[in-house]
Design a protein around this motif. Structure first.
Motif, PDB file in Angstrom:
ATOM      1  N   VAL A   1       7.548  11.985   2.551  1.00 53.07           N
ATOM      2  CA  VAL A   1       6.912  11.897   1.242  1.00 53.07           C
ATOM      3  C   VAL A   1       6.311  10.516   1.093  1.00 53.07           C
ATOM      4  CG1 VAL A   1       7.230  12.095  -1.251  1.00 53.07           C
ATOM      5  CG2 VAL A   1       8.614  13.483   0.292  1.00 53.07           C
ATOM      6  N   GLU A   2       5.044  10.480   0.745  1.00 51.38           N
ATOM      7  CA  GLU A   2       4.368   9.201   0.592  1.00 51.38           C
ATOM      8  C   GLU A   2       3.967   8.968  -0.864  1.00 51.38           C
ATOM      9  OE1 GLU A   2       2.249   8.221   4.869  1.00 51.38           O
ATOM     10  OE2 GLU A   2       1.082   9.044   3.223  1.00 51.38           O
ATOM     11  N   TYR A   3       4.110   7.727  -1.275  1.00 48.71           N
ATOM     12  CA  TYR A   3       3.720   7.350  -2.629  1.00 48.71           C
ATOM     13  C   TYR A   3       2.592   6.326  -2.572  1.00 48.71           C
ATOM     14  CZ  TYR A   3       8.047   9.596  -4.077  1.00 48.71           C
ATOM     15  OH  TYR A   3       9.045  10.517  -4.300  1.00 48.71           O
ATOM     16  N   SER A   4       1.586   6.554  -3.419  1.00 51.82           N
ATOM     17  CA  SER A   4       0.472   5.606  -3.479  1.00 51.82           C
ATOM     18  C   SER A   4       0.027   5.448  -4.931  1.00 51.82           C
ATOM     19  CB  SER A   4      -0.691   6.119  -2.629  1.00 51.82           C
ATOM     20  OG  SER A   4      -1.057   7.415  -3.045  1.00 51.82           O
ATOM     21  N   LEU A   5      -0.626   4.341  -5.201  1.00 58.53           N
ATOM     22  CA  LEU A   5      -1.096   4.071  -6.552  1.00 58.53           C
ATOM     23  C   LEU A   5      -2.335   4.904  -6.861  1.00 58.53           C
ATOM     24  CD1 LEU A   5      -0.734   0.204  -6.513  1.00 58.53           C
ATOM     25  CD2 LEU A   5       0.600   1.780  -7.913  1.00 58.53           C
ATOM     26  N   THR A   6      -2.424   5.389  -8.090  1.00 57.54           N
ATOM     27  CA  THR A   6      -3.660   6.011  -8.559  1.00 57.54           C
ATOM     28  C   THR A   6      -4.589   4.913  -9.074  1.00 57.54           C
ATOM     29  OG1 THR A   6      -2.820   6.238 -10.792  1.00 57.54           O
ATOM     30  CG2 THR A   6      -2.379   8.057  -9.281  1.00 57.54           C
ATOM     31  N   ALA A   7      -5.770   5.310  -9.531  1.00 53.20           N
ATOM     32  CA  ALA A   7      -6.683   4.321 -10.115  1.00 53.20           C
ATOM     33  C   ALA A   7      -6.037   3.676 -11.335  1.00 53.20           C
ATOM     34  CB  ALA A   7      -7.999   4.996 -10.506  1.00 53.20           C
TER      35      ALA A   7
ATOM     36  N   LEU B   1       1.205   6.717 -10.268  1.00 53.45           N
ATOM     37  CA  LEU B   1       1.208   6.850  -8.816  1.00 53.45           C
ATOM     38  C   LEU B   1       1.128   8.311  -8.396  1.00 53.45           C
ATOM     39  CD1 LEU B   1       4.278   7.801  -8.003  1.00 53.45           C
ATOM     40  CD2 LEU B   1       4.761   5.377  -8.279  1.00 53.45           C
ATOM     41  N   CYS B   2       0.851   8.495  -7.111  1.00 51.70           N
ATOM     42  CA  CYS B   2       0.625   9.830  -6.566  1.00 51.70           C
ATOM     43  C   CYS B   2       1.681  10.133  -5.509  1.00 51.70           C
ATOM     44  CB  CYS B   2      -0.772   9.870  -5.943  1.00 51.70           C
ATOM     45  SG  CYS B   2      -1.203  11.451  -5.240  1.00 51.70           S
ATOM     46  N   ARG B   3       2.242  11.321  -5.597  1.00 52.17           N
ATOM     47  CA  ARG B   3       3.301  11.731  -4.673  1.00 52.17           C
ATOM     48  C   ARG B   3       2.754  12.797  -3.734  1.00 52.17           C
ATOM     49  NH1 ARG B   3       7.455  15.749  -5.120  1.00 52.17           N
ATOM     50  NH2 ARG B   3       9.302  15.190  -3.931  1.00 52.17           N
ATOM     51  N   LYS B   4       2.809  12.502  -2.447  1.00 49.76           N
ATOM     52  CA  LYS B   4       2.266  13.446  -1.471  1.00 49.76           C
ATOM     53  C   LYS B   4       3.356  13.890  -0.504  1.00 49.76           C
ATOM     54  CE  LYS B   4      -1.575  14.154   1.690  1.00 49.76           C
ATOM     55  NZ  LYS B   4      -2.828  13.612   2.238  1.00 49.76           N
ATOM     56  N   VAL B   5       3.628  15.192  -0.496  1.00 48.80           N
ATOM     57  CA  VAL B   5       4.686  15.738   0.349  1.00 48.80           C
ATOM     58  C   VAL B   5       4.082  16.352   1.606  1.00 48.80           C
ATOM     59  CG1 VAL B   5       6.619  17.352   0.454  1.00 48.80           C
ATOM     60  CG2 VAL B   5       6.001  16.283  -1.727  1.00 48.80           C
ATOM     61  N   TYR B   6       4.603  15.950   2.748  1.00 49.04           N
ATOM     62  CA  TYR B   6       4.191  16.554   4.007  1.00 49.04           C
ATOM     63  C   TYR B   6       5.220  17.609   4.401  1.00 49.04           C
ATOM     64  CZ  TYR B   6       0.992  12.605   4.404  1.00 49.04           C
ATOM     65  OH  TYR B   6       0.004  11.692   4.173  1.00 49.04           O
ATOM     66  N   PRO B   7       4.780  18.860   4.528  1.00 44.57           N
ATOM     67  CA  PRO B   7       5.734  19.936   4.854  1.00 44.57           C
ATOM     68  C   PRO B   7       6.123  19.890   6.322  1.00 44.57           C
ATOM     69  CG  PRO B   7       3.507  20.817   4.671  1.00 44.57           C
ATOM     70  CD  PRO B   7       3.413  19.345   4.384  1.00 44.57           C
ATOM     71  N   GLU B   8       6.906  18.880   6.664  1.00 45.50           N
ATOM     72  CA  GLU B   8       7.315  18.700   8.043  1.00 45.50           C
ATOM     73  C   GLU B   8       8.829  18.599   8.131  1.00 45.50           C
ATOM     74  OE1 GLU B   8       3.551  15.664   8.852  1.00 45.50           O
ATOM     75  OE2 GLU B   8       5.611  15.037   9.258  1.00 45.50           O
ATOM     76  N   VAL B   9       9.291  18.593   9.387  1.00 49.03           N
ATOM     77  CA  VAL B   9      10.683  18.275   9.650  1.00 49.03           C
ATOM     78  C   VAL B   9      10.716  17.150  10.663  1.00 49.03           C
ATOM     79  CG1 VAL B   9      12.880  19.096  10.555  1.00 49.03           C
ATOM     80  CG2 VAL B   9      11.423  20.639   9.204  1.00 49.03           C
TER      81      VAL B   9
ATOM     82  N   GLY C   1       0.833  -1.197   0.000  1.00 53.14           N
ATOM     83  CA  GLY C   1       0.000   0.000   0.000  1.00 53.14           C
ATOM     84  C   GLY C   1       0.868   1.247   0.000  1.00 53.14           C
ATOM     85  N   THR C   2       0.315   2.345   0.468  1.00 42.79           N
ATOM     86  CA  THR C   2       1.053   3.600   0.519  1.00 42.79           C
ATOM     87  C   THR C   2       2.359   3.431   1.292  1.00 42.79           C
ATOM     88  OG1 THR C   2      -0.987   4.870   0.437  1.00 42.79           O
ATOM     89  CG2 THR C   2       0.964   5.994   1.285  1.00 42.79           C
TER      90      THR C   2
END
Lengths: 108, 108
Positions: A76-82, A64-72, A32-33
DNA sequence: CTGCATCCGGTATGATACTG
DNA sequence: CAGTATCATACCGGATGCAG
């Protein structure tokens, strides 16, 4: 005949016809993610640069989808698109074939 | 978990996880036994050297059979082995996916 | 004339070190 | 932690040469 530029197989190969891309997809299907480091650990022998490059291509192709969390520290999380999910039957067939062929290898 | 060296998908990818190999297989599945020049014509953009190299690897892995006719002019034919034939379901899935995805592309 | 090995220049890849 | 920069290396494509 199907070997024109509109050949379905050629189109598929242009998107996922690369060793690392298939292994990235395998990881995401199975886990998964996942975060960058997780994927990196899960794929034996890939370099950071290559992983980044292939992930970006898969993202650009909408797989796939790339999601960046603006944290320290960064996350960065990657997940499959449809579209990525729709590739599952192909991966399943590769998995099935691999199982069968590894069984034959054991006989040797 | 399945990401060890015994991962079926990784095994499959090690054998056919290369753009040109898949296209070579597509040609042989679609046309049956073919000569070197026929395959070369059927795969757009591949160089002679690369084609030779990939064919040799596929032969070494037992996926296809290379038959040389000691004639003038020289003639070399390539055909799928039983192991190569067993890969058909994977190619079929890639073909199916490509058809579906090309349809969506047309909508855009 | 076909299949393929060799030589060379450009490109992609890997290892390491460094940044936000 | 998730990349980017840099450099050495390996790979790839194109042209040429050669054997059958």
């Amino acid at each position: 005949m199907p070997c024109d530029k509109s050949c379905p197989i050629e189109h598929t190969v242009n998107l996922i016809g690369h060793k690392w891309k298939v292994l990235i997809l395998r990881n995401l299907f199975h886990q998964g993610t996942q975060r960058f480091g997780e994927i990196h650990k899960g794929i034996h022998g890939i370099s950071q640069k290559m992983l980044t490059q292939q992930l970006r291509q898969l993202e650009a192709d909408g797989i796939l989808c790339r999601k960046v969390y603006p944290e320290v520290p960064p996350k960065v999380e990657y997940s499959l698109t449809a579209l990525g999910e729709s590739l599952k039957p192909i991966l399943d067939e590769m998995n099935k074939w691999g199982i069968e062929h590894l069984k034959q290898r054991d006989v040797d």
